[in-house]
Design an enzyme around this catalytic site. Structure first.
Site, PDB file in Angstrom:
ATOM      1  N   HIS A  73      22.147   4.055 -76.663  1.00 46.01           N
ATOM      2  CA  HIS A  73      21.545   4.581 -75.446  1.00 46.01           C
ATOM      3  C   HIS A  73      20.273   5.356 -75.761  1.00 46.01           C
ATOM      4  O   HIS A  73      19.410   5.508 -74.915  1.00 46.01           O
ATOM      5  CB  HIS A  73      22.525   5.474 -74.695  1.00 46.01           C
ATOM      6  N   ASP A 129      27.136   0.232 -78.944  1.00 45.71           N
ATOM      7  CA  ASP A 129      26.272   1.365 -78.635  1.00 45.71           C
ATOM      8  C   ASP A 129      25.518   1.736 -79.911  1.00 45.71           C
ATOM      9  O   ASP A 129      25.900   2.641 -80.637  1.00 45.71           O
ATOM     10  CB  ASP A 129      27.114   2.539 -78.135  1.00 45.71           C
ATOM     11  N   SER A 163      26.922  13.789 -80.248  1.00 47.37           N
ATOM     12  CA  SER A 163      26.836  12.340 -80.174  1.00 47.37           C
ATOM     13  C   SER A 163      25.713  11.766 -81.028  1.00 47.37           C
ATOM     14  O   SER A 163      24.694  12.404 -81.252  1.00 47.37           O
ATOM     15  CB  SER A 163      26.628  11.920 -78.724  1.00 47.37           C
ATOM     16  N   SER A 207      29.729   7.841 -80.142  1.00 43.74           N
ATOM     17  CA  SER A 207      29.292   7.243 -78.885  1.00 43.74           C
ATOM     18  C   SER A 207      29.562   8.176 -77.714  1.00 43.74           C
ATOM     19  O   SER A 207      28.649   8.573 -77.006  1.00 43.74           O
ATOM     20  CB  SER A 207      29.997   5.903 -78.662  1.00 43.74           C
TER      21      SER A 207
END
Length: 448
Positions: free
Chosen positions: A211, A241, A323, A339
């Site tokens: 992301h 991810d 994260s 993640s």
């Protein structure tokens, strides 16, 4: 857009020198797996890093009889689930040094159940993965799943039949971990570097959360600073991810170590597959160093941004700001990238990780610095004041990487000499650099 040429720099691995909080175990090298004594019925003892290879071999040999596997950490044994009572299958398992465990649900049964969940219960705030210890699918619904949404999930789980899946409620909110901590910056997003790698074309790069890669194309080691790296590939949401980010300066020197605080680091030797029951360590800028166990594989997580598949589920705690960083084993195996999840380090909860092996295969990268990397002796503290990528960590992350000694996660930041093989003076210098620069690449992913 033109970019200022970045001078040759030394980039430290993901995690910075925050105080290591809450981990209850020492990071000590495991002994090698013992050899079989020749009795096929006597299980071997395994290092956790070794069980995935043996499990994969047996899965290939046993076919439909194979119903998953897990690591019995207490006894250091590999347990293989089997469907049916076939003595030949049991003998194959025992010859490999593993333990056979008869179960109800086949791999095909559990895969079909997961497909039903994906079709009928893909609701934001839900997640599921197979728990081979119980031979069931563990479904979690967070605090946002209420009313009709909860009824849908509950009825879907019940419809799978007895002994196929369990449903539990989480008090927290299932989300990507955001906010806080030292960072790398891209546009309005703030994230953390995961592991340094060598891209397929031989240039230095790093892995981080996917992301982050979709949030911004270029990344700096200081808010408002000049870019030092550019996104090459990114996947989120969907089949993972992860993103591969290349350093803009091809002469960037990287190292392959996780800085666990107090001037100490763990050398990363290889990428390893996760195994259920395996002990793992997570380092994060908000909560420091924590440990726990892998509880599920091939997890599906329904984040607010979309569904992500193929993740590792653990009981390691994490909080906003943790994260994007490193999940690893005590003997230097790179396991995953943080993640997201639910809960915190007070109440606990589930945390999900992107498998490093999958990210490497998808991006064509290899773990470590390759030709671009410097040896441990090359990464001194000389760049620490320059605001380099992880500059404050350079001495600890790389200079100590070759030490390979015991790391005491309970040591305080005020005791930089903690750990058997750590240079106290290097630790003190790194602690000072950490406080000045605030650019440690910690375990985090964030959207602002």
């Amino acid at each position: 857009m033109s970019h200022k040429r970045i001078p040759k720099r030394k980039a430290a691995i993901a995690v910075g020198g925050v105080a290591a909080l809450g981990a209850a175990a020492l990071l000590l090298p495991n002994a090698n797996a013992s050899q079989s004594n020749g009795d096929a019925a006597t299980p071997r003892t395994f290092k956790s890093n070794d069980v995935s290879d043996v499990a994969s071999m047996l899965a290939s040999q046993l076919g439909d009889a194979f119903a998953g596997s897990y690591y019995d950490a207490a006894n250091k044994q590999l347990v293989i689930n089997v469907v049916g009572n076939n003595s030949n299958v049991v003998n194959q398992i025992e010859r490999a040094g593993a333990v056979a465990h008869q179960v109800q649900n086949s791999t095909a049964d559990l895969e079909a159940a997961a497909k039903t969940l994906r079709t009928e219960a893909s609701i934001a705030g839900t997640a599921w993965s197979v728990d081979p210890k119980t031979n069931e699918i563990h479904v979690t619904a967070d605090s946002t799943v209420t009313g009709g949404k909860w009824n849908t999930v509950e009825s879907t789980v019940k419809g799978l039949g007895s002994g196929v899946a369990t449903l539990s409620k989480s008090a927290g909110t299932l989300k990507t971990f955001v906010d806080g901590g030292d960072a790398i910056f891209g546009g309005n997003a703030r994230c953390s570097l995961g592991f340094n790698v060598t891209a397929g074309d031989g240039t230095p790069a790093f892995l981080t959360a996917g992301h982050c890669g979709v949030a911004a194309a270029q990344w700096s080691d200081a808010q408002g600073g000049a870019p030092i790296a550019t996104v090459d590939q990114a996947t989120f949401p969907g089949a993972g991810d992860f993103s591969l980010v290349k350093y803009d300066d091809p002469a960037t020197q990287t190292n392959s170590a996780v800085n666990v605080g107090n001037g100490q680091s763990v050398q990363i030797n290889q990428a390893v597959e996760a195994a259920v029951g395996q002990q793992v360590f997570r380092m994060g800028s908000t909560t420091g160093l924590h440990d726990g166990n892998v509880t599920g594989l091939n997890a599906t997580v329904n984040y607010p941004e979309g569904t992500v598949t193929g993740l590792i589920q653990t009981d390691v705690c994490a909080e906003p700001g943790d994260s994007g960083g490193s999940l690893f084993t005590q003997d230097g195996g790179a396991v995953g990238l943080t993640s997201g999840g639910s809960g915190d380090c007070t109440a606990g909860g589930e945390t999900f990780f992107q498998p490093v092996t999958t990210a490497l295969a998808a991006t064509g990268a290899t773990l470590g610095a390759g030709d671009a990397g410097a040896g441990a002796g090359d990464a001194g503290a000389g760049d620490a004041g320059a605001g380099d990528a992880g500059a404050g960590d350079a001495g600890a992350g790389a200079g100590d990487a070759g030490a390979g000694g015991a790391v005491d996660p309970s040591a305080s930041a005020a005791d930089p000499g903690a750990g058997d093989a750590v240079d106290p003076s290097a630790g003190a210098d790194d602690a000072a650099g950490a406080g000045q620069n605030g650019t440690h690449h910690k375990s985090r992913r964030q959207h602002n």
